[in-house]
Motif scaffolding. Structure first.
Motif, short mmCIF file in Angstrom:
data_model
loop_
_atom_site.label_atom_id
_atom_site.label_comp_id
_atom_site.label_asym_id
_atom_site.label_seq_id
_atom_site.Cartn_x
_atom_site.Cartn_y
_atom_site.Cartn_z
N LYS A 61 0.65 -0.68 -0.14
CA LYS A 61 -0.07 -0.59 0.41
C LYS A 61 0.82 1.28 -0.10
O LYS A 61 0.19 1.66 -0.74
CB LYS A 61 -0.84 -0.14 1.17
CG LYS A 61 -2.05 -0.90 0.90
CD LYS A 61 -2.86 0.25 2.27
CE LYS A 61 -3.84 -1.60 1.91
NZ LYS A 61 -4.91 -1.28 3.49
N ARG A 62 1.82 1.05 0.29
CA ARG A 62 2.81 2.61 0.82
C ARG A 62 3.63 2.58 -0.53
O ARG A 62 4.38 3.97 -0.45
CB ARG A 62 4.25 2.37 1.89
CG ARG A 62 3.78 2.05 3.40
CD ARG A 62 2.94 3.54 3.69
NE ARG A 62 4.10 3.99 3.58
CZ ARG A 62 4.26 5.11 4.91
NH1 ARG A 62 2.85 5.93 4.90
NH2 ARG A 62 5.41 6.01 4.47
N LEU A 63 3.53 1.93 -1.22
CA LEU A 63 4.60 1.66 -2.58
C LEU A 63 3.71 2.58 -3.60
O LEU A 63 3.54 2.97 -5.19
CB LEU A 63 4.80 0.48 -3.25
CG LEU A 63 5.98 -0.38 -2.24
CD1 LEU A 63 5.76 -1.63 -3.67
CD2 LEU A 63 7.24 0.44 -3.23
N GLY A 64 1.94 2.10 -3.05
CA GLY A 64 0.55 3.34 -4.11
C GLY A 64 0.23 3.07 -5.33
O GLY A 64 0.21 2.81 -6.01
N ILE A 65 0.04 1.01 -4.47
CA ILE A 65 -0.89 0.03 -5.54
C ILE A 65 -1.61 -0.34 -4.93
O ILE A 65 -1.83 -0.44 -3.64
CB ILE A 65 -0.31 -1.53 -5.28
CG1 ILE A 65 1.26 -1.11 -6.09
CG2 ILE A 65 -0.78 -1.60 -5.79
CD1 ILE A 65 2.21 -2.19 -5.63
N ASP A 66 -2.89 0.15 -5.92
CA ASP A 66 -4.58 -0.27 -5.29
C ASP A 66 -4.76 -1.65 -5.10
O ASP A 66 -5.17 -2.76 -6.28
CB ASP A 66 -5.14 0.68 -6.62
CG ASP A 66 -6.88 -0.31 -5.93
OD1 ASP A 66 -7.03 -0.20 -5.06
OD2 ASP A 66 -8.40 0.81 -6.77
N LYS B 274 -3.14 -8.50 -11.93
CA LYS B 274 -3.69 -7.05 -12.06
C LYS B 274 -3.30 -6.38 -13.05
O LYS B 274 -4.07 -5.88 -13.55
CB LYS B 274 -3.39 -5.93 -10.86
CG LYS B 274 -4.38 -5.59 -9.84
CD LYS B 274 -3.36 -5.25 -8.32
CE LYS B 274 -3.39 -3.33 -9.07
NZ LYS B 274 -3.92 -2.45 -8.13
N GLU B 342 1.28 2.39 -13.10
CA GLU B 342 0.10 2.54 -11.90
C GLU B 342 0.30 3.93 -11.19
O GLU B 342 -0.81 4.76 -11.40
CB GLU B 342 -0.37 1.17 -11.34
CG GLU B 342 -1.36 1.66 -10.25
CD GLU B 342 -1.83 0.87 -9.61
OE1 GLU B 342 -2.17 -0.46 -9.64
OE2 GLU B 342 -2.46 0.74 -8.69
N ARG B 343 1.61 3.70 -11.13
CA ARG B 343 1.78 4.66 -10.36
C ARG B 343 1.78 6.43 -11.05
O ARG B 343 2.17 7.51 -10.96
CB ARG B 343 3.57 4.70 -9.73
CG ARG B 343 3.44 3.95 -8.48
CD ARG B 343 4.79 3.17 -8.71
NE ARG B 343 5.85 4.36 -7.29
CZ ARG B 343 5.77 4.88 -6.02
NH1 ARG B 343 5.64 3.99 -5.50
NH2 ARG B 343 6.70 5.57 -5.97
N ARG B 352 -0.25 8.19 -3.47
CA ARG B 352 0.90 8.78 -3.11
C ARG B 352 0.61 9.42 -2.27
O ARG B 352 1.51 9.91 -1.17
CB ARG B 352 1.55 8.53 -4.10
CG ARG B 352 2.52 7.23 -4.53
CD ARG B 352 3.34 7.47 -5.24
NE ARG B 352 3.06 7.36 -6.70
CZ ARG B 352 4.10 7.75 -7.59
NH1 ARG B 352 4.76 8.62 -7.03
NH2 ARG B 352 3.80 8.65 -8.69
N ARG B 355 -1.00 9.72 1.13
CA ARG B 355 0.14 9.58 2.23
C ARG B 355 0.09 10.93 3.02
O ARG B 355 1.00 11.28 2.75
CB ARG B 355 0.85 8.58 1.95
CG ARG B 355 0.40 6.47 1.76
CD ARG B 355 1.81 5.61 1.52
NE ARG B 355 2.71 6.48 0.60
CZ ARG B 355 3.67 5.90 0.09
NH1 ARG B 355 2.91 5.66 -1.16
NH2 ARG B 355 4.50 6.71 -0.50
#
Lengths: 75, 355
Positions: A61-66, B274, B342-343, B352, B355
């Motif tokens: 999650k911290r890596l920004g993956i949904d 995914k 995705e990022r 991101r 956070r």
């Protein structure tokens, strides 16, 4: 049957003489009650599996993956 | 007092009475975790020879592999469930057949053992089965490649027989909303029974058989087949782990060390689905199935022709480990590429930023 049980006890005693502490207690538990040993092993594996799953979830999650949805890429 | 160089890298296994190179366990767990999470398989055919190669006796290798497989499959099932890939209703229905089939398979092994033919027949059965799976997937992939329009999510379009089997109206009829299918209660039970019997006969978790069966026999979309199968693997893995542990053939320390690598690997494998089309997942599955078949063929030649059997056994083990490394590297590449994409999207950037 009796010989097999005695053999297992002898093996457990021989191995436990090689080391002390937790490993000795672990072997003693198997010699005392294989059923209890099995229940504890399965419980430890399930608990550690769930715990490690939560940790890696957090990291991903911290890596920004949904992690809650995905678009089905079927063809 | 002399200290062995690199002693810190070895850990004592109290049950097996041997020392194991623990970073090897982490790497093996990671590789098998990536592949297992991606294809929805336990990976017993990969991890057992690897553990044996690291120094665990074969019976301990099987027991330890089953134990780590159970823990890893729980992680993967949770992950796939979040994506909506697990049809628990379908999984629970199949479990009935799986458990009965597993016991029947184990009894068949006992019978073959009494005849003294277990090694030969089990490997032959394995080989025929893997060849049939590889052929079915390849035929499906060829059909899809030739077709200009997108195909339905499941099974070969041309298979009238499979479509007829799916349409049998034998009550009670059940709806499986997650898989998007409606079929007779008896069909998933029969699939569970058949795949469970093969699992018991071949001594594996069964993903390699169950995933194609769910896709081609029941008509599940690939992703739901992968997720639902992991649910089945977790249950059969726990059953197998309990049996081997009771017999004193499980090395908990090794299983826990493998789980550390497997937990990261399984998440990566699951998330990678995914970013990859079901079509491509099946294409990679063919590579795994074919590699496994070649490895078993080598062992089979060793059974029939004892001269040079040791060499063939070593080649088969190296082939399996090379396959694990190659497939894990490819899935990791797909994962990294997907994460980067995705990022780069507005949704990923927002996630991101939050956070």
């Amino acid at each position: 049957m009796t010989a097999a049980v005695k053999g297992a006890e002898l093996l457990a005693q021989m191995r436990s003489s090689l080391f002390q502490g937790w490993a000795e207690r672990w072997l003693a538990l198997y010699a005392k009650s294989p059923f209890q040993f099995t229940v504890i092993t399965i419980a430890v594996v399930v608990t550690v599996g769930a715990f490690l799953g939560m940790i890696t979830d957090f990291i991903i999650k911290r890596l920004g993956i949904d992690l809650n949805s995905r678009e089905v890429r079927e063809k | 007092m002399s200290v062995r160089v690199g002693e810190w890298f070895y850990v004592w296994m109290p049950m097996a009475g041997t020392e194991i190179f623990w970073p090897g366990l982490v790497i093996l767990g990671f590789g098998v975790g990536v592949i297992g999470g991606f294809f929805g398989i336990g990976g017993g055919w990969m991890a057992t020879p690897g553990l044996n190669l690291l120094g665990l006796p074969m019976a301990f290798a099987i027991g330890t592999d089953l134990t780590h497989m159970a823990g890893k499959s729980i992680i993967s099932t949770f992950r796939h469930a979040r994506f909506g890939n697990v049809d628990y209703r379908l999984g629970a229905t199949m479990v009935l057949g799986t458990v009965c089939g597993f016991e029947a398979g184990a009894q068949t092994v006992m019978w073959l053992e009494r005849l003294g033919k277990v090694e030969l027949y089990v490997r032959l059965a394995y080989l025929v089965l893997l060849a049939a799976i590889a052929r079915a997937i390849l035929a499906d992939l060829r059909t899809r490649r030739r077709s200009p329009t997108p195909q339905p999510a499941f099974g070969p379009k041309s298979s009238v027989v499979l479509a007829k089997i799916r349409e049998i109206e034998l009550p009670p009829m059940l709806e499986f909303p997650q898989a998007g299918i409606r079929c007779s209660f008896w069909l998933p039970v029969a699939v569970g029974l058949l795949t469970g019997w093969l699992c018991g006969l071949l001594g594996i978790g069964g993903g390699l058989i169950r995933v194609p069966a769910l896709i081609y026999l029941l008509g599940c979309p690939t992703h739901v087949a992968v997720g639902t199968d992991l649910f089945e693997v977790a249950i059969s893995g726990l059953y197998g782990a309990a049996t081997y542990t009771y017999k004193g053939r499980t090395e908990l320390v090794a299983a826990l060390i493998m789980l550390v690598g497997a937990s990261a690997g399984a998440q990566i494998g699951c998330v990678a689905t995914k970013y990859v089309h079901g079509y491509r997942i099946r294409a990679l599955l063919v590579v795994a199935v074919a590699g496994c078949a070649v490895s078993i063929a080598l062992k089979l030649v060793g059974t029939v022709q004892p001269r040079g059997a040791q060499l063939l056994q070593s080649v088969a083990t190296v082939l399996i480990l090379a396959l694990v490394a190659g497939l894990a590297a490819e899935i990791l590449r797909q994962f990294i590429r997907g994460v980067r994409q995705e990022r780069a999207t507005p949704v990923g950037q927002a996630a991101r930023g939050a956070r």
